[in-house]
Design a protein around this motif. Sequence first.
Motif, PDB file in Angstrom:
ATOM      1  N   ASP A 130      39.590 116.713  71.371  1.00  0.00           N
ATOM      2  CA  ASP A 130      40.406 117.084  72.181  1.00  0.00           C
ATOM      3  C   ASP A 130      41.510 116.073  71.782  1.00  0.00           C
ATOM      4  OD1 ASP A 130      40.649 119.805  71.275  1.00  0.00           O
ATOM      5  OD2 ASP A 130      39.927 120.422  73.772  1.00  0.00           O
ATOM      6  N   LEU A 131      41.286 114.536  71.888  1.00  0.00           N
ATOM      7  CA  LEU A 131      41.497 113.626  72.469  1.00  0.00           C
ATOM      8  C   LEU A 131      42.685 113.050  71.494  1.00  0.00           C
ATOM      9  CD1 LEU A 131      42.626 111.634  74.593  1.00  0.00           C
ATOM     10  CD2 LEU A 131      40.146 110.053  73.483  1.00  0.00           C
ATOM     11  N   THR A 132      43.595 113.044  70.802  1.00  0.00           N
ATOM     12  CA  THR A 132      45.222 112.673  70.222  1.00  0.00           C
ATOM     13  C   THR A 132      44.953 111.098  69.908  1.00  0.00           C
ATOM     14  OG1 THR A 132      46.846 113.494  71.365  1.00  0.00           O
ATOM     15  CG2 THR A 132      45.718 114.651  69.857  1.00  0.00           C
ATOM     16  N   ARG A 133      44.919 110.369  70.857  1.00  0.00           N
ATOM     17  CA  ARG A 133      45.151 109.297  71.003  1.00  0.00           C
ATOM     18  C   ARG A 133      44.498 108.053  71.816  1.00  0.00           C
ATOM     19  NH1 ARG A 133      51.421 106.175  72.031  1.00  0.00           N
ATOM     20  NH2 ARG A 133      50.753 104.192  71.893  1.00  0.00           N
ATOM     21  N   LEU A 134      43.978 106.951  72.153  1.00  0.00           N
ATOM     22  CA  LEU A 134      43.137 105.634  72.899  1.00  0.00           C
ATOM     23  C   LEU A 134      44.082 104.924  72.615  1.00  0.00           C
ATOM     24  CD1 LEU A 134      41.135 106.526  75.043  1.00  0.00           C
ATOM     25  CD2 LEU A 134      39.399 105.684  73.492  1.00  0.00           C
ATOM     26  N   ASP A 135      44.785 104.409  73.599  1.00  0.00           N
ATOM     27  CA  ASP A 135      45.179 103.191  73.309  1.00  0.00           C
ATOM     28  C   ASP A 135      43.864 102.027  73.634  1.00  0.00           C
ATOM     29  OD1 ASP A 135      47.561 103.638  72.636  1.00  0.00           O
ATOM     30  OD2 ASP A 135      48.635 103.218  74.059  1.00  0.00           O
ATOM     31  N   LEU A 136      43.517 101.046  73.300  1.00  0.00           N
ATOM     32  CA  LEU A 136      43.283  99.545  74.142  1.00  0.00           C
ATOM     33  C   LEU A 136      42.514  99.504  75.441  1.00  0.00           C
ATOM     34  CD1 LEU A 136      43.146  97.066  70.868  1.00  0.00           C
ATOM     35  CD2 LEU A 136      41.095  98.320  71.505  1.00  0.00           C
ATOM     36  N   PRO A 137      44.302  99.540  75.883  1.00  0.00           N
ATOM     37  CA  PRO A 137      43.833  99.102  77.641  1.00  0.00           C
ATOM     38  C   PRO A 137      42.581 100.588  77.973  1.00  0.00           C
ATOM     39  CG  PRO A 137      45.880  98.570  76.470  1.00  0.00           C
ATOM     40  CD  PRO A 137      45.361  99.060  75.854  1.00  0.00           C
ATOM     41  N   CYS A 138      42.601 101.725  77.080  1.00  0.00           N
ATOM     42  CA  CYS A 138      42.369 102.446  77.433  1.00  0.00           C
ATOM     43  C   CYS A 138      40.665 102.752  78.015  1.00  0.00           C
ATOM     44  CB  CYS A 138      42.965 104.233  77.394  1.00  0.00           C
ATOM     45  SG  CYS A 138      44.717 104.094  78.573  1.00  0.00           S
ATOM     46  N   ALA A 139      40.540 102.457  75.967  1.00  0.00           N
ATOM     47  CA  ALA A 139      38.972 102.432  75.776  1.00  0.00           C
ATOM     48  C   ALA A 139      38.569 100.963  76.733  1.00  0.00           C
ATOM     49  CB  ALA A 139      39.268 101.824  74.326  1.00  0.00           C
ATOM     50  N   PHE A 140      39.440  99.835  77.314  1.00  0.00           N
ATOM     51  CA  PHE A 140      37.975  99.161  77.681  1.00  0.00           C
ATOM     52  C   PHE A 140      38.102  99.185  78.845  1.00  0.00           C
ATOM     53  CE2 PHE A 140      40.293  95.722  74.447  1.00  0.00           C
ATOM     54  CZ  PHE A 140      39.355  95.505  74.325  1.00  0.00           C
ATOM     55  N   ALA A 141      39.386 100.029  79.317  1.00  0.00           N
ATOM     56  CA  ALA A 141      39.069 100.839  80.839  1.00  0.00           C
ATOM     57  C   ALA A 141      37.484 102.106  81.026  1.00  0.00           C
ATOM     58  CB  ALA A 141      39.818 102.057  81.264  1.00  0.00           C
ATOM     59  N   LEU A 142      37.573 102.834  79.619  1.00  0.00           N
ATOM     60  CA  LEU A 142      36.590 103.255  80.242  1.00  0.00           C
ATOM     61  C   LEU A 142      35.113 102.495  79.808  1.00  0.00           C
ATOM     62  CD1 LEU A 142      35.293 105.971  79.414  1.00  0.00           C
ATOM     63  CD2 LEU A 142      35.788 106.546  77.406  1.00  0.00           C
ATOM     64  N   LEU A 143      35.284 101.999  78.868  1.00  0.00           N
ATOM     65  CA  LEU A 143      33.696 100.653  78.556  1.00  0.00           C
ATOM     66  C   LEU A 143      33.412 100.123  79.856  1.00  0.00           C
ATOM     67  CD1 LEU A 143      34.306  99.688  75.047  1.00  0.00           C
ATOM     68  CD2 LEU A 143      32.532 101.221  76.259  1.00  0.00           C
ATOM     69  N   ARG A 144      33.982  99.682  80.154  1.00  0.00           N
ATOM     70  CA  ARG A 144      34.484  98.562  81.671  1.00  0.00           C
ATOM     71  C   ARG A 144      33.798  99.478  82.966  1.00  0.00           C
ATOM     72  NH1 ARG A 144      38.509  96.484  81.525  1.00  0.00           N
ATOM     73  NH2 ARG A 144      39.895  98.060  82.687  1.00  0.00           N
ATOM     74  N   ALA A 145      34.433 100.847  83.214  1.00  0.00           N
ATOM     75  CA  ALA A 145      33.315 101.655  84.240  1.00  0.00           C
ATOM     76  C   ALA A 145      32.439 101.964  84.220  1.00  0.00           C
ATOM     77  CB  ALA A 145      34.746 103.230  84.424  1.00  0.00           C
ATOM     78  N   ALA A 146      31.798 102.361  82.637  1.00  0.00           N
ATOM     79  CA  ALA A 146      29.950 102.646  82.360  1.00  0.00           C
ATOM     80  C   ALA A 146      29.937 101.566  82.142  1.00  0.00           C
ATOM     81  CB  ALA A 146      29.774 103.364  80.988  1.00  0.00           C
ATOM     82  N   THR A 147      29.515  99.871  81.598  1.00  0.00           N
ATOM     83  CA  THR A 147      29.446  98.650  82.330  1.00  0.00           C
ATOM     84  C   THR A 147      28.496  97.614  83.271  1.00  0.00           C
ATOM     85  OG1 THR A 147      30.510  97.755  80.532  1.00  0.00           O
ATOM     86  CG2 THR A 147      29.286  99.146  78.941  1.00  0.00           C
ATOM     87  N   VAL A 148      29.467  98.259  84.045  1.00  0.00           N
ATOM     88  CA  VAL A 148      30.048  97.217  85.215  1.00  0.00           C
ATOM     89  C   VAL A 148      28.994  97.712  86.482  1.00  0.00           C
ATOM     90  CG1 VAL A 148      31.900  96.101  83.906  1.00  0.00           C
ATOM     91  CG2 VAL A 148      32.258  97.933  86.309  1.00  0.00           C
ATOM     92  N   ARG A 149      28.458  98.734  86.033  1.00  0.00           N
ATOM     93  CA  ARG A 149      27.524  99.487  86.925  1.00  0.00           C
ATOM     94  C   ARG A 149      25.885  98.742  86.640  1.00  0.00           C
ATOM     95  NH1 ARG A 149      27.585 105.101  86.825  1.00  0.00           N
ATOM     96  NH2 ARG A 149      26.161 105.410  85.516  1.00  0.00           N
ATOM     97  N   ALA A 150      24.865  99.450  87.765  1.00  0.00           N
ATOM     98  CA  ALA A 150      23.744  98.878  87.144  1.00  0.00           C
ATOM     99  C   ALA A 150      23.109  99.953  87.707  1.00  0.00           C
ATOM    100  CB  ALA A 150      23.195  98.169  88.724  1.00  0.00           C
ATOM    101  N   PRO A 151      22.360 100.628  86.668  1.00  0.00           N
ATOM    102  CA  PRO A 151      22.262 100.669  85.111  1.00  0.00           C
ATOM    103  C   PRO A 151      23.464 100.564  84.516  1.00  0.00           C
ATOM    104  CG  PRO A 151      20.705 102.448  85.396  1.00  0.00           C
ATOM    105  CD  PRO A 151      21.429 101.753  87.208  1.00  0.00           C
ATOM    106  N   PRO A 152      23.773  99.927  83.550  1.00  0.00           N
ATOM    107  CA  PRO A 152      24.680 100.897  82.670  1.00  0.00           C
ATOM    108  C   PRO A 152      24.868 102.092  82.134  1.00  0.00           C
ATOM    109  CG  PRO A 152      24.217  98.221  81.817  1.00  0.00           C
ATOM    110  CD  PRO A 152      23.186  99.054  83.133  1.00  0.00           C
ATOM    111  N   ALA A 153      25.457 102.926  82.130  1.00  0.00           N
ATOM    112  CA  ALA A 153      25.404 104.770  81.395  1.00  0.00           C
ATOM    113  C   ALA A 153      25.580 104.456  79.703  1.00  0.00           C
ATOM    114  CB  ALA A 153      27.016 105.187  82.459  1.00  0.00           C
ATOM    115  N   ALA A 154      24.750 104.978  79.670  1.00  0.00           N
ATOM    116  CA  ALA A 154      24.821 104.943  77.776  1.00  0.00           C
ATOM    117  C   ALA A 154      26.162 106.301  77.418  1.00  0.00           C
ATOM    118  CB  ALA A 154      23.222 105.560  77.503  1.00  0.00           C
ATOM    119  N   LEU A 155      26.322 106.197  77.066  1.00  0.00           N
ATOM    120  CA  LEU A 155      28.059 106.537  76.523  1.00  0.00           C
ATOM    121  C   LEU A 155      27.408 107.439  75.108  1.00  0.00           C
ATOM    122  CD1 LEU A 155      30.740 103.913  76.956  1.00  0.00           C
ATOM    123  CD2 LEU A 155      29.481 105.922  78.445  1.00  0.00           C
TER     124      LEU A 155
END
Length: 113
Positions: free
Chosen positions: A62-87
Motif C-alpha cells: 500500500d506504499l505508493t511513493r518512496l523518495d530516496l531520502p526515506c529509502a536511505f533512512a530506512l536502510l540506515r536504520a536497518a544497517t547501522v546496528r549490530a548486527p544489521p537487520a535483514a530486510l
Amino acid sequence: MTAARAGAPDGAPALVVESAGDGRAVLVFAGELDAHRVGALEEALDDPRLRDATVWELLMRDLTRLDLPCAFALLRAATVRAPPAALHVRGAHRAVRRALREAGADAVATFEG
C-alpha cells in the motif's frame, strides 16, 4: 496494539510497526513517504521493539511513493546496528522497488512480489 507511526498526508500512518518479537519485526507501509516525512520515518524506525529484531518484514503493497531520502533512512536504520537487520520487502510497487535499489537495498534486502 502500540504502534510507531510516520504520518501520511491524510492523517493515516505511513508506517506502522505491527509486531515485533522472536527476532522478527513486521513493518506495514502505506501512502507516501517523501522527503518532508523523513524525520517522522526516522522517529518511527527508532521504535525500541526494532532494536532486537534481526529480520524486518517490510509490507509495502500500500506504499505508493518512496523518495530516496526515506529509502536511505530506512536502510540506515536497518544497517547501522549490530548486527544489521535483514530486510524482506514484500509487495512493493515498481517505483518503490526502484527507490530502494537506488539507495543500495540490494545488498541487504530480498524482494518478493
